[in-house]
Scaffold this active site. Structure first.
Site, mmCIF file in Angstrom:
data_model
loop_
_atom_site.group_PDB
_atom_site.id
_atom_site.type_symbol
_atom_site.label_atom_id
_atom_site.label_comp_id
_atom_site.label_asym_id
_atom_site.label_seq_id
_atom_site.Cartn_x
_atom_site.Cartn_y
_atom_site.Cartn_z
ATOM 1 C CG HIS A 72 -1.728 -1.338 1.314
ATOM 2 N ND1 HIS A 72 -3.770 -0.463 1.755
ATOM 3 C CD2 HIS A 72 -2.631 -1.873 0.422
ATOM 4 C CE1 HIS A 72 -4.428 -1.538 1.141
ATOM 5 N NE2 HIS A 72 -3.520 -2.537 0.434
ATOM 6 C CE1 TYR A 201 -5.614 3.778 8.882
ATOM 7 C CE2 TYR A 201 -5.424 3.207 11.050
ATOM 8 C CZ TYR A 201 -4.541 3.442 9.490
ATOM 9 O OH TYR A 201 -4.489 2.252 9.878
ATOM 10 N N PRO A 293 -4.564 -0.032 18.313
ATOM 11 C CG PRO A 293 -6.507 -0.848 17.757
ATOM 12 C CD PRO A 293 -6.032 -0.422 19.225
ATOM 13 C CE LYS A 297 3.414 2.940 13.255
ATOM 14 N NZ LYS A 297 4.232 2.426 11.663
ATOM 15 C CE1 TYR A 385 -1.352 3.673 9.351
ATOM 16 C CE2 TYR A 385 -0.301 2.798 7.819
ATOM 17 C CZ TYR A 385 -1.277 2.676 8.536
ATOM 18 O OH TYR A 385 -2.035 2.164 7.898
HETATM 19 C C1 PHB Z 1 -6.107 -4.320 10.285
HETATM 20 O O1 PHB Z 1 -5.677 -5.168 8.896
HETATM 21 O O2 PHB Z 1 -6.404 -4.998 11.307
HETATM 22 C C2 PHB Z 1 -5.910 -3.296 10.853
HETATM 23 C C3 PHB Z 1 -5.413 -2.301 10.075
HETATM 24 C C4 PHB Z 1 -5.021 -1.022 10.511
HETATM 25 C C5 PHB Z 1 -4.860 0.106 11.868
HETATM 26 C C6 PHB Z 1 -5.297 -1.509 12.896
HETATM 27 C C7 PHB Z 1 -5.826 -2.585 12.037
HETATM 28 O O3 PHB Z 1 -4.583 0.398 11.908
#
Ligand code: PHB
Ligand code: APR
Length: 390
Positions: A72, A201, A293, A297, A385
């Site tokens: 990505h 997000y 989450p 990280k 990130y």
């Molecule tokens: C996930 O795909 O489970 C996931 C992806 C990004 C995040 C947290 C969880 O920030």
């Protein structure tokens, strides 16, 4: 029984450490409280930094990750009803992340460990570290009604937040830092194409939402929920409706739904233990620290701990130098705290906090606007990130 490094925990931390040591011809044994199927049944995170990808390669376990992982180059911050793309690749001079489930990564490491012939003891009860203050530490554990003893040079506590290793440290020798957030994440998996080819997000007045994925045909979606919610109260229909509410219209309209599985609620917490080395016992990954989450990280921090510790042990056995071992706690924690800060900050700007007043709300809006308008602010987000250097 005797080994060089006794590793408690067969999650990503323990398995990655074990494989890096095995590749360096350092004998190790992994013990876990539960069995293989239970470990592989857990659904966890799914975004790998380049450093984590590199360590999987060094552990000779990266083939499936390269074949099935999705590189990505950016993600969307959605607020005010629209997407604001963060172009990770151009903001960081060519870095990216790989979307690949932790469950799959764990399976790859387990399969490689089995093929290499290294020993794993599953269903080991009452694993207890002893004498790690001196030169001859050992573990005891129960299996099939018999108590066993495993002598070793070092113990790696890779046994997660609720494990036995951190608990074995005398209270006066450890300091802990903790923040519990006033909400959780309700997550699902569904076998539908992701609503967008990049992660979204979303900050919305009804709460945070995240659209992630495991593959081109499997989606992983989350919504912020209050801590007293019960999974049973969330029918699929209610989940999909709530998710659609929180996304920009174009995504809400494009969303394909299907019966979900692995529906669960997780609380959000930041936690750090200091130090993370006690004589010949090291804490690694979730045993040492937890992050919410939001910044993706947790798994990557486990990998960076393993990077420092595996190098320290390789240096010890190769050159009889204790320099890396002595520096482990300080080096690993310096990186941990930066990721703790980033995860806390991303959580703060993306979620709706129950008791925020109008002033706090305007500040959050200003911060998001600044973040996407200012190349300096976007670059800082992108740099964190994709992962800070080791
Ligand atoms: C996930 O795909 O489970 C996931 C992806 C990004 C995040 C947290 C969880 O920030
Ligand atoms: N004895 C033996 N094994 C134990 C014990 C114990 N007392 N307690 C826990 N374990 C095992 C668990 O069964 C689990 O398999 O330790 C393992 C810990 O694995 P994880 O919790 O996955 O922790 P870690 O390997 O540090 O992984 C890093 O990153 O994305 C985050 O939280 C996510 O799991 C992820 C973590």
């Amino acid at each position: 029984m005797r080994t060089k490094v006794a590793i408690i925990g067969s999650g990503p931390s323990g398995l990655l450490l074990g494989q890096l040591l095995t590749e360096a011809a350092i004998d190790n044994v992994v013990l876990d409280r539960v069995g293989k199927d239970y470990i592989l049944g857990r659904v966890r995170a799914g975004v790998l930094e380049e450093g984590t990808v590199g360590l999987m390669d060094q552990a000779k376990s990266g083939a499936h990750m390269h074949a099935a992982g999705l590189p990505h180059h950016g993600f969307s911050l959605a607020f005010d009803g629209r997407d604001h793309r963060i172009d990770l690749y151009s903001l960081t001079g060519g870095k990216r992340v790989v979307v690949y489930g932790q469950t799959e990564l764990t399976r790859d490491l387990m399969e490689h460990r089995e093929a290499s012939g290294a020993l794993t003891v599953y269903d080991a009860a009452n694993v207890t570290p002893h004498d790690f203050d001196g030169a001859s530490p050992y573990l005891t554990y129960d299996k099939n009604g018999i108590t066993h003893r495993l002598d070793c040079d070092f113990i790696a506590g890779c046994d997660g937040f609720h494990g036995a290793s951190r608990k074995a440290v005398p209270q006066g020798a450890i300091r802990t830092f903790e923040k519990v957030y006033p909400f959780g994440w309700l997550g699902i998996l569904a076998d539908v194409a992701p609503v967008s080819h990049e992660l979204i997000y979303a900050n919305h007045p009804r709460g945070f939402a995240l659209c992630s994925m495991r593959s081109e045909t499997r989606s992983r979606y989350y919504i912020q929920c209050s801590l007293d919610e019960k999974v049973e109260d969330w029918s699929d229909a209610r989940f999909w409706d709530e998710l659609r509410w929180r996304l920009p219209e174009n995504h809400a309209e494009a969303m394909v739904t299907a019966p979900s599985f692995a529906k669960s609620i997780a609380p959000l917490r930041s936690f750090v233990a200091e130090p993370i080395r006690f004589g010949r016992l090291f804490l690694v990954g979730d045993a040492a620290h937890i992050v919410p989450p939001t910044g993706a990280k947790g798994l990557n921090l486990a990998a960076s701990d393993v990077f420092y510790l595996s190098n320290a042990l390789i240096e010890f056995y190769g050159h009889r130098s204790e320099a890396g071992i002595d520096a482990y706690s300080q080096k690993a924690l310096a990186r941990v705290w930066k990721a703790v800060r980033f995860s806390w900050w991303m959580t703060t700007i993306m979620h709706r906090f129950p008791n925020t007043d109008d002033f706090g709300q305007r500040l959050q809006e200003a911060e998001l606007d600044y973040l996407v308008q200012s190349p300096a602010a976007s670059t800082s987000l992108a740099e964190n990130y994709v992962g800070l250097p080791y």
